[in-house]
Scaffold this active site. Structure first.
Site, PDB file in Angstrom:
ATOM      1  N   GLU A  80      49.100  25.601  35.558  1.00 34.98           N
ATOM      2  CA  GLU A  80      49.409  24.697  34.454  1.00 34.98           C
ATOM      3  C   GLU A  80      50.400  23.830  35.218  1.00 34.98           C
ATOM      4  OE1 GLU A  80      52.567  26.408  32.053  1.00 34.98           O
ATOM      5  OE2 GLU A  80      51.994  25.345  30.421  1.00 34.98           O
ATOM      6  N   LYS A 179      47.001  24.749  24.429  1.00 32.53           N
ATOM      7  CA  LYS A 179      47.915  25.806  24.551  1.00 32.53           C
ATOM      8  C   LYS A 179      48.681  26.014  23.152  1.00 32.53           C
ATOM      9  CE  LYS A 179      52.206  27.000  27.271  1.00 32.53           C
ATOM     10  NZ  LYS A 179      53.316  26.236  28.126  1.00 32.53           N
ATOM     11  N   CYS A 212      50.347  30.206  30.406  1.00 32.93           N
ATOM     12  CA  CYS A 212      52.000  30.510  30.526  1.00 32.93           C
ATOM     13  C   CYS A 212      52.414  31.408  29.223  1.00 32.93           C
ATOM     14  CB  CYS A 212      52.592  29.372  30.732  1.00 32.93           C
ATOM     15  SG  CYS A 212      54.250  29.474  31.644  1.00 32.93           S
TER      16      CYS A 212
END
Ligand SMILES: *[C@@H]1O[C@H](CO)[C@@H](O)[C@H](O)[C@H]1NC(C)=O
Ligand SMILES: *[C@@H]1O[C@H](CO)[C@@H](O)[C@H](O)[C@H]1NC(C)=O
Length: 498
Positions: A80, A179, A212
């Site tokens: 990321e 995300k 993440c």
């Protein structure tokens, strides 16, 4: 309509051929990248300058991708924020963004670079995948224009998304994931309205992807595994290590074990921001990992994984995390328990005062049982058993149930829960279990220096006990059963979308 059968038959045949080409195993690669950061500015740079910076990072990623392909990898994951870094405002990120289409458009940017407007980063990633015949997963920024007809449209007339893309070995865009659970300071990006479950099929299994902070939440991570039944998760991350329980390698590998899925985790490498820790994790074992706070260089990791771990003979059995603990008689002790903060959460602790012993400590619904034996009870180190059953509220809200055995930072009990990186006390045996009310428990064991113990040295029993098994003394920093009670999250099924 007999003729309509024909294409269907051909498709069925193709599926058959595809199956015949299915691979039992594949070589996975992840690259921990020492990202080159943009100079921080208050005014946006030009698109050209933004591309210059991104190309510097892509030059490094290119070397890793080539090397991975030469070594036989079929897929590589990069981190990321690995192409442009992370300190941006909405305005300063803008020149770095590209419009990324839905993969259904069936697009190979390498051969048709201008089909959807300016897309130099997508083109370069696509060509890297195509020229090296390897699937490439990367993280970049997507922009989508909107207008007043959409009541959620931001004042500047566009959505910005933190986005993972995957190109297949011919360079075709096969996945685009926005995300869902942004980490709190990601002011440069918007939350997508709904979670998306992005999957794609390959001859080496079904893949899902998320980013993440997503790993802490139900959507989309757990759903990808439980409902979409992916075999492997691609996990680009920019993870700041937070001991004792949220250090990258121990936590991500414990998620792979708890969810019983392959995880390919690629972290940034930036020691000043505590970012290091990448790995390739199978449900039954950590295949390879990298953790390095000493140097500033990136690292390529490769390992063979099973394409379909669910059908393999050593697929770990389902664990009933409370089976042992709920029937165990609590150990009694006349020692007082005491409170201690672990990453802002108030645990209830009890000190391990002898070299061998049994303890139970409880908080709300959770009782944690520990039996242990140290090689020697040192006077300069203190260990404690802790329990936490409550809502974590700092940097995101999520409900936890945790049983932990950890080394306190000093011999002052007030420091139990404060991060500490080294330990000299060796444990010859331990058995930790808890009365969890959730089936989502992630077991982790961290040794001195934030290193992992080999699977030969401990095991998770199907009744929920995390136990040593070799008798080899281990310098334990922390052993934990990290439970998530998703249904008690304030925003069930999502992160902080307030
Ligand atoms: C940042 O600024 C310095 C000094 O102006 C320059 O030498 C360097 O190349 C810049 N870095 C990037 C990534 O643009
Ligand atoms: C701990 O408990 C086990 C049984 O669960 C018992 O065999 C052992 O003797 C106990 N150890 C101590 C030091 O109390």
């Amino acid at each position: 309509m007999v003729t309509s059968c024909f294409p269907i038959c051909v498709i069925a045949l193709a599926a058959c051929v595809l199956n015949a080409g299915a691979l039992d195993t594949f070589i996975a690669a992840v690259y921990e990248h020492a990202v080159i950061l943009a100079n921080s500015t208050e005014t946006p740079v030009s698109q050209e300058d933004a591309l210059t910076l991104m190309n510097k990072n892509l030059d490094v990623l290119e070397k890793a991708i080539r090397l991975a392909a030469e070594k036989g990898a079929q897929i590589i994951v990069t981190p990321e924020d690995g192409i442009y870094g992370w300190s941006f405002t909405r305005e300063t990120i803008y020149p770095y963004l590209e419009d990324i289409p839905d993969p259904q458009v069936n697009w190979i940017p390498c051969t048709e670079p201008n089909r959807f407007g300016r897309a130099p980063v997508q083109k370069r990633l696509s060509c890297l995948a195509r020229e090296n015949s390897i699937f490439v997963a990367a993280n970049m920024g997507d922009k989508k224009e909107c207008d007043a007809s959409d009541s959620n449209c931001p004042p500047d007339g566009r959505y910005h998304y933190n986005t993972d893309v995957v190109f297949d070995s011919e360079g075709k865009l096969v996945a685009r994931y926005h995300k869902y659970n942004l980490f709190l300071p990601e002011v440069q990006f918007n939350y997508p309205k709904d979670p998306s479950h992005v999957t794609f099929d390959t001859p080496f299994g079904k893949f899902g992807i998320f980013t993440c902070f997503d790993i802490l939440f139900y959507e989309p991570a757990v759903v990808l595994v439980n409902k979409f039944e992916v075999d492997s998760i691609l996990f680009p991350t920019a993870w700041m290590n937070t001991l004792p329980h949220l250090s990258a390698v121990p936590f991500h590998s414990s998620w792979a074990r708890g969810m019983r899925v392959n995880v390919l985790a690629a972290n940034l490498h930036k020691t000043i921001a505590h970012m290091t820790g990448s790995g390739i994790y199978a449900p039954e074992a950590v295949k390879v990992y990298y953790y390095d706070m000493e140097t500033e260089s990136g690292q390529l990791l490769l390992s063979e994984l099973k394409s379909r771990p669910r059908i393999s003979s050593n697929y770990p059995p389902v664990v009933d995390w409370s089976a042992y603990a709920k029937n165990a008689k609590p150990f009694t002790s006349d020692q007082p328990s005491f409170p201690g903060l672990v990453f802002f959460d108030e645990f209830t602790f009890i000190e391990l005062t002898k070299d061998v012993g049994n303890y139970t400590v409880c908080q709300k619904d959770l009782c944690c049982h520990l039996s242990y034996k140290m090689s020697e009870k040192r006077t300069d180190e203190v260990y404690a058993l802790g329990a936490f059953d409550g809502l974590h509220t700092v940097d995101g809200e999520y409900y936890l149930q945790i049983c932990t055995l950890l080394k306190c930072q000093t011999t002052d009990l007030k420091t139990c829960g404060t991060p500490i990186a080294s330990a000299f006390t060796k444990f010859e045996a331990f058995s930790l279990s808890g009365t969890f009310t959730t089936s989502y428990v992630f077991p982790q064991l961290v040794l001195s220096g934030t290193q992992l113990a080999s699977e030969q040295h401990y095991e998770v029993l199907s009744d929920g006990r995390l136990e040593s098994r070799s008798g080899v003394p281990l310098p334990i920093l922390e052993v934990a059963l990290f439970g998530r009670v998703y249904e008690k999250d304030p925003f069930p099924g999502q992160g902080d979308h307030s």
